[in-house]
Design a protein around this motif. Sequence first.
Motif, PDB file in Angstrom:
ATOM      1  N   PRO A 261     -13.150   4.583  10.400  1.00  6.31           N
ATOM      2  CA  PRO A 261     -13.334   3.926   9.088  1.00  6.31           C
ATOM      3  C   PRO A 261     -12.201   4.202   8.118  1.00  6.31           C
ATOM      4  O   PRO A 261     -11.773   3.301   7.385  1.00  6.31           O
ATOM      5  N   MET A 262     -11.700   5.437   8.096  1.00  4.50           N
ATOM      6  CA  MET A 262     -10.602   5.762   7.188  1.00  4.50           C
ATOM      7  C   MET A 262      -9.329   5.008   7.576  1.00  4.50           C
ATOM      8  O   MET A 262      -8.581   4.549   6.699  1.00  4.50           O
ATOM      9  N   ALA A 263      -9.083   4.850   8.878  1.00  3.44           N
ATOM     10  CA  ALA A 263      -7.901   4.113   9.332  1.00  3.44           C
ATOM     11  C   ALA A 263      -7.985   2.644   8.925  1.00  3.44           C
ATOM     12  O   ALA A 263      -6.989   2.054   8.474  1.00  3.44           O
ATOM     13  N   MET A 264      -9.173   2.063   9.055  1.00  9.92           N
ATOM     14  CA  MET A 264      -9.332   0.661   8.666  1.00  9.92           C
ATOM     15  C   MET A 264      -9.193   0.502   7.154  1.00  9.92           C
ATOM     16  O   MET A 264      -8.616  -0.480   6.675  1.00  9.92           O
ATOM     17  N   ALA A 265      -9.720   1.449   6.394  1.00  9.30           N
ATOM     18  CA  ALA A 265      -9.583   1.390   4.935  1.00  9.30           C
ATOM     19  C   ALA A 265      -8.124   1.519   4.528  1.00  9.30           C
ATOM     20  O   ALA A 265      -7.653   0.803   3.620  1.00  9.30           O
ATOM     21  N   ALA A 266      -7.382   2.425   5.181  1.00  5.72           N
ATOM     22  CA  ALA A 266      -5.967   2.598   4.867  1.00  5.72           C
ATOM     23  C   ALA A 266      -5.171   1.339   5.210  1.00  5.72           C
ATOM     24  O   ALA A 266      -4.300   0.903   4.437  1.00  5.72           O
ATOM     25  N   ALA A 267      -5.454   0.730   6.364  1.00  8.19           N
ATOM     26  CA  ALA A 267      -4.743  -0.478   6.772  1.00  8.19           C
ATOM     27  C   ALA A 267      -5.048  -1.634   5.827  1.00  8.19           C
ATOM     28  O   ALA A 267      -4.143  -2.385   5.431  1.00  8.19           O
ATOM     29  N   ALA A 268      -6.318  -1.782   5.435  1.00 12.25           N
ATOM     30  CA  ALA A 268      -6.682  -2.870   4.523  1.00 12.25           C
ATOM     31  C   ALA A 268      -6.033  -2.677   3.151  1.00 12.25           C
ATOM     32  O   ALA A 268      -5.579  -3.647   2.535  1.00 12.25           O
ATOM     33  N   THR A 269      -5.978  -1.442   2.691  1.00 10.02           N
ATOM     34  CA  THR A 269      -5.355  -1.168   1.389  1.00 10.02           C
ATOM     35  C   THR A 269      -3.858  -1.453   1.441  1.00 10.02           C
ATOM     36  O   THR A 269      -3.289  -2.039   0.505  1.00 10.02           O
ATOM     37  N   TYR A 270      -3.204  -1.042   2.532  1.00  4.71           N
ATOM     38  CA  TYR A 270      -1.761  -1.313   2.668  1.00  4.71           C
ATOM     39  C   TYR A 270      -1.498  -2.812   2.747  1.00  4.71           C
ATOM     40  O   TYR A 270      -0.579  -3.330   2.089  1.00  4.71           O
ATOM     41  N   LEU A 271      -2.308  -3.522   3.537  1.00  2.00           N
ATOM     42  CA  LEU A 271      -2.120  -4.964   3.670  1.00  2.00           C
ATOM     43  C   LEU A 271      -2.346  -5.676   2.336  1.00  2.00           C
ATOM     44  O   LEU A 271      -1.610  -6.608   1.982  1.00  2.00           O
ATOM     45  N   ALA A 272      -3.331  -5.209   1.574  1.00  2.00           N
ATOM     46  CA  ALA A 272      -3.589  -5.813   0.266  1.00  2.00           C
ATOM     47  C   ALA A 272      -2.430  -5.572  -0.689  1.00  2.00           C
ATOM     48  O   ALA A 272      -2.067  -6.464  -1.476  1.00  2.00           O
ATOM     49  N   SER A 273      -1.823  -4.393  -0.630  1.00  2.00           N
ATOM     50  CA  SER A 273      -0.679  -4.109  -1.501  1.00  2.00           C
ATOM     51  C   SER A 273       0.517  -4.978  -1.141  1.00  2.00           C
ATOM     52  O   SER A 273       1.271  -5.418  -2.027  1.00  2.00           O
ATOM     53  N   VAL A 274       0.691  -5.260   0.149  1.00  2.00           N
ATOM     54  CA  VAL A 274       1.789  -6.137   0.583  1.00  2.00           C
ATOM     55  C   VAL A 274       1.554  -7.561   0.084  1.00  2.00           C
ATOM     56  O   VAL A 274       2.476  -8.228  -0.416  1.00  2.00           O
ATOM     57  N   LYS A 275       0.306  -8.024   0.209  1.00  2.00           N
ATOM     58  CA  LYS A 275      -0.026  -9.386  -0.222  1.00  2.00           C
ATOM     59  C   LYS A 275       0.139  -9.556  -1.731  1.00  2.00           C
ATOM     60  O   LYS A 275       0.495 -10.639  -2.208  1.00  2.00           O
ATOM     61  N   ASN A 276      -0.088  -8.499  -2.490  1.00  2.00           N
ATOM     62  CA  ASN A 276       0.039  -8.569  -3.950  1.00  2.00           C
ATOM     63  C   ASN A 276       1.397  -8.081  -4.446  1.00  2.00           C
ATOM     64  O   ASN A 276       1.584  -7.868  -5.646  1.00  2.00           O
ATOM     65  N   ASN A 277       2.339  -7.889  -3.506  1.00  2.00           N
ATOM     66  CA  ASN A 277       3.715  -7.486  -3.841  1.00  2.00           C
ATOM     67  C   ASN A 277       3.776  -6.164  -4.605  1.00  2.00           C
ATOM     68  O   ASN A 277       4.600  -5.989  -5.515  1.00  2.00           O
ATOM     69  N   GLU A 278       2.909  -5.237  -4.260  1.00  2.00           N
ATOM     70  CA  GLU A 278       2.982  -3.888  -4.817  1.00  2.00           C
ATOM     71  C   GLU A 278       3.771  -3.014  -3.842  1.00  2.00           C
ATOM     72  O   GLU A 278       3.497  -2.991  -2.641  1.00  2.00           O
ATOM     73  N   LYS A 279       4.719  -2.291  -4.394  1.00  2.00           N
ATOM     74  CA  LYS A 279       5.604  -1.494  -3.547  1.00  2.00           C
ATOM     75  C   LYS A 279       4.961  -0.134  -3.238  1.00  2.00           C
ATOM     76  O   LYS A 279       5.290   0.890  -3.846  1.00  2.00           O
ATOM     77  N   ILE A 280       4.026  -0.155  -2.305  1.00  2.00           N
ATOM     78  CA  ILE A 280       3.362   1.067  -1.837  1.00  2.00           C
ATOM     79  C   ILE A 280       3.733   1.258  -0.370  1.00  2.00           C
ATOM     80  O   ILE A 280       3.437   0.405   0.469  1.00  2.00           O
TER      81      ILE A 280
END
Length: 287
Positions: A235-254
């Motif tokens: 679950p933590m891996a999926m949450a981390a991947a979803a958060t990273y993907l969301a930051s990429v889609k919103n052009n946040e440099k994380i």
Amino acid sequence: MTDLNTGEIACTNCGVVLSERAVDSGPESLGMSGEEYQANSRVGRKISLKMIDMGLSTIIESKDKDATGKGLSNENKRMFYRLRMWDRNSRSANSLKSFQKAFTMLDGISAKLGLPEPVVEQTAYLFRKIAAKKILAGRSTAGILCATIYITCRMTNTPRTLQDVANAGNVNKKNIQRTYRFLARELDITPEIYHPTEFVTRIAKAADISEKTERLAFRILDLSARNGVLESKNPMAMAAAATYLASVKNNEKISQLKISKVSGISAVTIRDRTKEILKKTGGEVNG
């Protein structure tokens, strides 16, 4: 119905009276003013399972005097000497020693993990249940306690990972995993797995991610669940991947490294889970 005068609880249909009487936990009604009414307590401190004696301790003073200050007779002195000795010996029993060590550690770990009081009480209850089964012998008290804390977090839906508990208790993660499986088998319990959405807010706050990106991460996980991506995944891996993907889609440099650091999931795993989400959801993920 309850008789407030006698404390008896009776059935209105058949008239059966329960053997246990109702306990009035409110304040005494003898106060003359409103403040005195609220201040007068009916009982002492609350009973707690995380205390060795559950808050019902007995203290026998060493002074051989009664409540009025008069000295005791020789016979009563000998009787209270024996009572003090039995009380002292009972406190040094092996089971009480393990409780003392475990509950002292429980206070420290719960403070580090920020566990609420009901979770701490439930952990103490499970530990007492484990001790009653006599399976503590030959096993590390710290390992048993950490595994019990993790079980309780799973049962009460309190999002704490295995690594969080291992770090707080300074116990090897594999040791906790092994003990967790053993206890789940002995206690015949099957705690439900965490859902990845329970960790998104934690990652977002630690990585200083905007609320817009956090909401998108929730939508990504919802899409992933509908497409069967979350099955048999950390679950933590999926949450981390979803958060990273969301930051990429919103052009946040994380960076992946920052997400990896705050989540405890390797960057390689985050990349793999991200690719899997994109493959299964297709073009449905939008900022």
